[in-house]
Design a protein around this motif. Sequence first.
Motif, PDB file in Angstrom:
ATOM      1  N   GLN A  10       0.849  -1.246   0.322  1.00  0.00           N
ATOM      2  CA  GLN A  10       0.756   0.018  -0.140  1.00  0.00           C
ATOM      3  C   GLN A  10       1.028   1.036   0.326  1.00  0.00           C
ATOM      4  OE1 GLN A  10      -3.053   0.446   2.997  1.00  0.00           O
ATOM      5  NE2 GLN A  10      -3.115  -1.693   3.640  1.00  0.00           N
ATOM      6  N   ILE A  11       0.926   2.440  -0.543  1.00  0.00           N
ATOM      7  CA  ILE A  11       0.506   3.564  -0.536  1.00  0.00           C
ATOM      8  C   ILE A  11      -0.358   4.597   0.821  1.00  0.00           C
ATOM      9  CG2 ILE A  11       1.384   5.850  -1.154  1.00  0.00           C
ATOM     10  CD1 ILE A  11       1.677   4.258  -4.163  1.00  0.00           C
ATOM     11  N   LYS A  12       0.306   4.920   1.841  1.00  0.00           N
ATOM     12  CA  LYS A  12      -0.326   5.360   3.091  1.00  0.00           C
ATOM     13  C   LYS A  12       0.057   7.436   3.039  1.00  0.00           C
ATOM     14  CE  LYS A  12      -1.397   0.961   5.394  1.00  0.00           C
ATOM     15  NZ  LYS A  12      -0.262   0.621   6.938  1.00  0.00           N
ATOM     16  N   VAL A  13      -0.765   7.950   3.688  1.00  0.00           N
ATOM     17  CA  VAL A  13      -0.034   9.278   3.414  1.00  0.00           C
ATOM     18  C   VAL A  13      -0.897   9.556   4.796  1.00  0.00           C
ATOM     19  CG1 VAL A  13      -2.633  10.326   2.803  1.00  0.00           C
ATOM     20  CG2 VAL A  13      -1.553  11.437   2.580  1.00  0.00           C
ATOM     21  N   TRP A  14      -0.072  10.624   5.831  1.00  0.00           N
ATOM     22  CA  TRP A  14      -0.669  10.783   7.176  1.00  0.00           C
ATOM     23  C   TRP A  14      -0.803  12.143   6.789  1.00  0.00           C
ATOM     24  CZ3 TRP A  14       2.104  14.913   9.424  1.00  0.00           C
ATOM     25  CH2 TRP A  14       1.637  14.464  11.302  1.00  0.00           C
ATOM     26  N   THR A  15      -1.277  13.011   7.707  1.00  0.00           N
ATOM     27  CA  THR A  15      -1.875  14.200   7.816  1.00  0.00           C
ATOM     28  C   THR A  15      -1.755  14.356   8.597  1.00  0.00           C
ATOM     29  OG1 THR A  15      -3.988  14.382   7.965  1.00  0.00           O
ATOM     30  CG2 THR A  15      -2.308  14.626   5.354  1.00  0.00           C
ATOM     31  N   GLU A  16      -1.960  15.559   9.617  1.00  0.00           N
ATOM     32  CA  GLU A  16      -2.792  16.311  11.129  1.00  0.00           C
ATOM     33  C   GLU A  16      -3.876  16.078  11.412  1.00  0.00           C
ATOM     34  OE1 GLU A  16      -0.968  19.779  14.751  1.00  0.00           O
ATOM     35  OE2 GLU A  16      -0.201  19.503  12.927  1.00  0.00           O
ATOM     36  N   SER A  17      -4.813  16.064  10.353  1.00  0.00           N
ATOM     37  CA  SER A  17      -6.199  16.221  10.503  1.00  0.00           C
ATOM     38  C   SER A  17      -6.635  14.469  10.416  1.00  0.00           C
ATOM     39  CB  SER A  17      -6.541  17.078   9.123  1.00  0.00           C
ATOM     40  OG  SER A  17      -6.462  16.627   8.341  1.00  0.00           O
ATOM     41  N   SER A  18      -5.998  14.136   9.624  1.00  0.00           N
ATOM     42  CA  SER A  18      -6.519  12.216   9.111  1.00  0.00           C
ATOM     43  C   SER A  18      -6.024  11.781   9.926  1.00  0.00           C
ATOM     44  CB  SER A  18      -6.646  12.416   7.971  1.00  0.00           C
ATOM     45  OG  SER A  18      -7.861  13.581   7.447  1.00  0.00           O
ATOM     46  N   GLY A  19      -4.639  11.985  10.090  1.00  0.00           N
ATOM     47  CA  GLY A  19      -3.845  10.838  10.536  1.00  0.00           C
ATOM     48  C   GLY A  19      -3.103   9.479   9.728  1.00  0.00           C
ATOM     49  N   ILE A  20      -3.123   8.645   9.868  1.00  0.00           N
ATOM     50  CA  ILE A  20      -2.789   7.457   8.804  1.00  0.00           C
ATOM     51  C   ILE A  20      -3.842   7.401   7.698  1.00  0.00           C
ATOM     52  CG2 ILE A  20      -2.037   5.347   8.033  1.00  0.00           C
ATOM     53  CD1 ILE A  20       0.277   5.283  10.454  1.00  0.00           C
ATOM     54  N   VAL A  21      -3.861   7.194   6.735  1.00  0.00           N
ATOM     55  CA  VAL A  21      -4.742   6.643   5.237  1.00  0.00           C
ATOM     56  C   VAL A  21      -3.962   5.738   4.274  1.00  0.00           C
ATOM     57  CG1 VAL A  21      -6.726   7.918   4.496  1.00  0.00           C
ATOM     58  CG2 VAL A  21      -6.466   8.883   5.651  1.00  0.00           C
ATOM     59  N   SER A  22      -5.237   5.061   3.840  1.00  0.00           N
ATOM     60  CA  SER A  22      -4.556   4.155   2.741  1.00  0.00           C
ATOM     61  C   SER A  22      -4.445   4.683   1.478  1.00  0.00           C
ATOM     62  CB  SER A  22      -4.812   2.302   2.833  1.00  0.00           C
ATOM     63  OG  SER A  22      -4.499   1.875   1.720  1.00  0.00           O
ATOM     64  N   TYR A  23      -3.575   5.337   0.749  1.00  0.00           N
ATOM     65  CA  TYR A  23      -4.361   6.370  -0.812  1.00  0.00           C
ATOM     66  C   TYR A  23      -3.815   5.291  -1.372  1.00  0.00           C
ATOM     67  CZ  TYR A  23      -3.413  10.049  -4.250  1.00  0.00           C
ATOM     68  OH  TYR A  23      -3.269  10.781  -4.557  1.00  0.00           O
ATOM     69  N   ALA A  24      -3.116   4.031  -2.100  1.00  0.00           N
ATOM     70  CA  ALA A  24      -3.124   2.990  -3.260  1.00  0.00           C
ATOM     71  C   ALA A  24      -2.914   2.097  -2.613  1.00  0.00           C
ATOM     72  CB  ALA A  24      -2.692   3.613  -4.427  1.00  0.00           C
ATOM     73  N   SER A  25      -3.230   0.574  -3.228  1.00  0.00           N
ATOM     74  CA  SER A  25      -2.840  -0.645  -2.859  1.00  0.00           C
ATOM     75  C   SER A  25      -3.181  -1.653  -4.233  1.00  0.00           C
ATOM     76  CB  SER A  25      -4.466  -1.438  -1.614  1.00  0.00           C
ATOM     77  OG  SER A  25      -5.818  -1.171  -1.725  1.00  0.00           O
ATOM     78  N   GLY A  26      -2.988  -3.279  -3.371  1.00  0.00           N
ATOM     79  CA  GLY A  26      -2.840  -4.082  -4.619  1.00  0.00           C
ATOM     80  C   GLY A  26      -1.563  -3.894  -5.277  1.00  0.00           C
ATOM     81  N   PHE A  27      -0.420  -3.988  -4.440  1.00  0.00           N
ATOM     82  CA  PHE A  27       1.008  -3.236  -4.699  1.00  0.00           C
ATOM     83  C   PHE A  27       1.575  -5.081  -4.541  1.00  0.00           C
ATOM     84  CE2 PHE A  27      -0.090   0.747  -4.568  1.00  0.00           C
ATOM     85  CZ  PHE A  27       0.331   1.360  -5.746  1.00  0.00           C
ATOM     86  N   SER A  28       2.357  -5.272  -5.243  1.00  0.00           N
ATOM     87  CA  SER A  28       3.221  -6.665  -5.415  1.00  0.00           C
ATOM     88  C   SER A  28       4.208  -6.296  -4.049  1.00  0.00           C
ATOM     89  CB  SER A  28       3.647  -7.650  -6.204  1.00  0.00           C
ATOM     90  OG  SER A  28       2.888  -7.867  -6.732  1.00  0.00           O
ATOM     91  N   GLY A  29       4.760  -5.368  -4.369  1.00  0.00           N
ATOM     92  CA  GLY A  29       6.234  -5.252  -3.215  1.00  0.00           C
ATOM     93  C   GLY A  29       6.606  -4.118  -3.147  1.00  0.00           C
ATOM     94  N   LEU A  30       5.822  -2.594  -2.419  1.00  0.00           N
ATOM     95  CA  LEU A  30       6.628  -1.440  -3.373  1.00  0.00           C
ATOM     96  C   LEU A  30       7.972  -1.367  -2.959  1.00  0.00           C
ATOM     97  CD1 LEU A  30       3.653   0.234  -2.091  1.00  0.00           C
ATOM     98  CD2 LEU A  30       4.020   0.701  -4.584  1.00  0.00           C
ATOM     99  N   GLY A  31       8.876   0.099  -4.117  1.00  0.00           N
ATOM    100  CA  GLY A  31       9.969   0.239  -3.813  1.00  0.00           C
ATOM    101  C   GLY A  31       9.715   1.668  -3.063  1.00  0.00           C
ATOM    102  N   ASN A  32      10.618   2.077  -4.792  1.00  0.00           N
ATOM    103  CA  ASN A  32      10.647   4.076  -4.197  1.00  0.00           C
ATOM    104  C   ASN A  32       8.984   4.414  -5.152  1.00  0.00           C
ATOM    105  OD1 ASN A  32      13.063   4.141  -4.462  1.00  0.00           O
ATOM    106  ND2 ASN A  32      13.120   3.741  -5.832  1.00  0.00           N
ATOM    107  N   ILE A  33       8.725   5.923  -4.406  1.00  0.00           N
ATOM    108  CA  ILE A  33       7.604   6.772  -5.041  1.00  0.00           C
ATOM    109  C   ILE A  33       8.424   7.677  -4.910  1.00  0.00           C
ATOM    110  CG2 ILE A  33       5.430   5.593  -4.498  1.00  0.00           C
ATOM    111  CD1 ILE A  33       5.325   6.899  -1.096  1.00  0.00           C
ATOM    112  N   VAL A  34       7.758   8.821  -5.997  1.00  0.00           N
ATOM    113  CA  VAL A  34       8.599  10.365  -6.987  1.00  0.00           C
ATOM    114  C   VAL A  34       6.988  11.111  -6.907  1.00  0.00           C
ATOM    115  CG1 VAL A  34      10.067   9.228  -6.768  1.00  0.00           C
ATOM    116  CG2 VAL A  34       8.688  10.105  -9.008  1.00  0.00           C
ATOM    117  N   GLN A  35       6.573  12.319  -6.876  1.00  0.00           N
ATOM    118  CA  GLN A  35       5.393  13.158  -7.111  1.00  0.00           C
ATOM    119  C   GLN A  35       6.433  13.504  -8.572  1.00  0.00           C
ATOM    120  OE1 GLN A  35       3.613  15.701  -5.124  1.00  0.00           O
ATOM    121  NE2 GLN A  35       2.557  15.522  -6.095  1.00  0.00           N
TER     122      GLN A  35
END
Length: 103
Positions: A10-35
Motif C-alpha cells: 500500500q501507499i499510505k498518507v499521513w496528515t495531522e488532521s486525518s492521521g494515517i490513511v491508505s491511499y492506493a493498494s494492490g501492489f506486490s512489493g513497493l519500492g520508491n515513490i516520487v511526485q
Amino acid sequence: DTIWYASGSQIKVWTESSGIVSYASGFSGLGNIVQDANGYLIATDRSANRVYRIDQEGNKICIAGNGSTAGGGSVRNPQPADSDSCPSRWVGLPTSKENRSAW
C-alpha cells in the motif's frame, strides 16, 4: 504537512488532521515513490516488475513494465493497472533534479 510512504502493498498518507490513511493498494512489493510536476505519484512495484502512476483519487495506471524481468511491454499508451500490458517507457517523467521530489 503531508507525508507519503510505501508500506508493503500500500501507499499510505499521513496528515495531522486525518492521521494515517491508505491511499492506493494492490501492489506486490513497493519500492520508491516520487511526485511528478502534475501532482501524480509515480511508484515502483519491484516485486511485480512494473511502474505505476497514481492519480489524486488513488487510481493506478501502469506506465512501465510487463511483469517480467525481461522486456518492458508496449512502448506507447499507458494501461489500466489490471491490464497485462504496460509500456516500456513513459514520456513525460521529469529528467532534471530541480523538477523531481522524492520521499
